[in-house]
Design an enzyme around this catalytic site. Structure first.
Site, short mmCIF file in Angstrom:
data_model
loop_
_atom_site.label_atom_id
_atom_site.label_comp_id
_atom_site.label_asym_id
_atom_site.label_seq_id
_atom_site.Cartn_x
_atom_site.Cartn_y
_atom_site.Cartn_z
N SER A 1 0.78 -1.23 0.00
CA SER A 1 0.00 0.00 0.00
C SER A 1 0.82 1.29 0.00
CB SER A 1 -0.96 0.01 1.19
OG SER A 1 -0.25 0.03 2.41
N LYS B 1 -5.88 4.41 8.43
CA LYS B 1 -4.77 5.16 7.84
C LYS B 1 -5.06 6.66 7.81
CE LYS B 1 -2.83 1.35 5.22
NZ LYS B 1 -2.46 0.78 3.91
#
EC number: 3.4.21.53
Length: 362
Positions: free
Chosen positions: A255, A300
């Site tokens: 990611s 996140k």
């Protein structure tokens, strides 16, 4: 003893027993929470995250932070009390243990897969970044992996460059399987390869490989059908005109690809991409610069907000989920490619944020 006192004592003992059970009894869940964020154009543990040698670089400012999710370890077993607190904590996510650590994989296998995905994300980030700034990237078809117990074990090795199969030049990964499956199981197929060590030495010395090797393999029948196979997976390996090292240990998964790519572009171009602003983000990236969705987006964006980010580059595939609960003070910016991200950063550094593509729940 009065009945009221006895009832209260019994209730207290029951509560204590329940609390003890909650602490002692493990439950099959794992906890996911906001993890560390790292500035890709800054330093980590005293050294630059991105180290580029052999090409001119330029000063950078501000932040281009990659974000992570912290997950409880594979051997850790939450108790009921921890699970309840996790469910009640707005910024955490309690999920079934098998979601993070599948039953059909060992913890070591999960860690290895995460490490491989992280390594691959670094490579595709380099490719996407160099293409974005107009620098040519070389490529070659290699042995990506060798199946244990297959005909190729011990004869071909991961990283060997596949030049030809049965004398036919290999230009794409699918060419390898196409030529092998022309054979019937039990027939021989001939590979012409550059050994991985010679390929690495030639790349380092910036010369053509001097050594090739012919390997003859006897095909076998694929387990799932009647195709002929030799027990390898072909892959694309890219070659770069200068060195780009990413120094960031103990991170797994794919990611961080987008933020690595943007950090590389920032260092290779005179424009200061952020204009000193604090930008964070996430997203996979392929070698064509396409940004893909990731897991744990809610945690996140919380990690980014807590670190001080004002803008968050969000894969368009994650936008609807992220927009449902955006932290105060953080602006989600929808991106689908590295070009989208670069255009967004231009608007951010110029203060022209009204036209930034937004994430919506629809």
């Amino acid at each position: 003893m009065p009945r009221r006192t006895a009832t209260m004592l019994a209730s207290l003992l029951m509560l204590i027993a329940l609390l003890c059970a909650g602490v002692l009894i493990p439950v099959p869940y794992a906890d996911m929470s906001p993890g560390p964020t790292v500035n890709t154009i800054g330093e980590h543990d005293g050294e630059p995250v991105l180290q580029i040698t052999g090409h001119q670089t330029y000063p950078t400012s501000g932040h281009l932070n990659m974000t992570t999710v912290r997950v409880t370890g594979s051997q850790y077993r939450m108790n009921l009390v921890e699970a309840v607190f996790g469910w009640l904590n707005h910024d955490d996510l309690v999920v079934p243990h098998e979601t993070v650590y599948p039953d059909d994989k060992t913890p070591d296998q999960v860690s290895q897969e995460n490490a491989e995905e992280f390594s691959q994300s670094q490579e595709t980030a380099k490719v996407a970044a160099l293409k974005a700034v107009g620098i040519k990237v070389g490529s070659r078809i290699v042995v990506g992996s060798v199946v244990k117990g297959g005909p190729a074990e011990g004869k071909l090795h991961a990283g060997d460059v596949i030049k030809a199969v049965d004398g036919t030049e290999i230009k794409r990964t699918e060419d390898v399987a196409k030529l092998v499956t022309k054979h019937k199981p039990g027939e021989q197929v001939t590979f012409t390869v550059v050994p991985v060590k010679e390929a690495a030495e030639a790349e380092k010395a910036k010369r053509e490989p001097k050594e090739t090797r012919t390997v003859v393999l006897k095909t076998v029948k694929a387990p799932e059908d009647k195709r002929a196979i030799v027990g390898i997976n072909a892959a694309v390996d890219h070659t770069f005109p200068f060195s780009i090292d990413i120094k960031l240990p103990d991170i797994g998964g794919p990611s961080a690809g987008l933020m690595f790519a943007l950090g590389i572009v920032d260092k290779l171009t005179p424009d200061d991409l952020t204009g000193g602003k604090f930008v964070a983000g996430t997203g996979t990236i392929d070698d064509k610069g396409v940004v893909g969705p990731i897991g744990g987006i809610a945690m996140k964006i919380v990690a980014a907000r807590d670190k001080g980010a004002r803008y968050f580059l969000t894969p368009k595939g994650n936008c609807a989920t992220a927009a449902k609960d955006t932290p105060d003070g953080l602006r989600l910016v929808k991106v689908g490619t590295i070009d989208d991200a670069l255009k967004a950063l231009e608007k951010i550094r110029k203060g022209d944020t009204a036209g930034l593509p937004r994430c919506t729940t629809g």
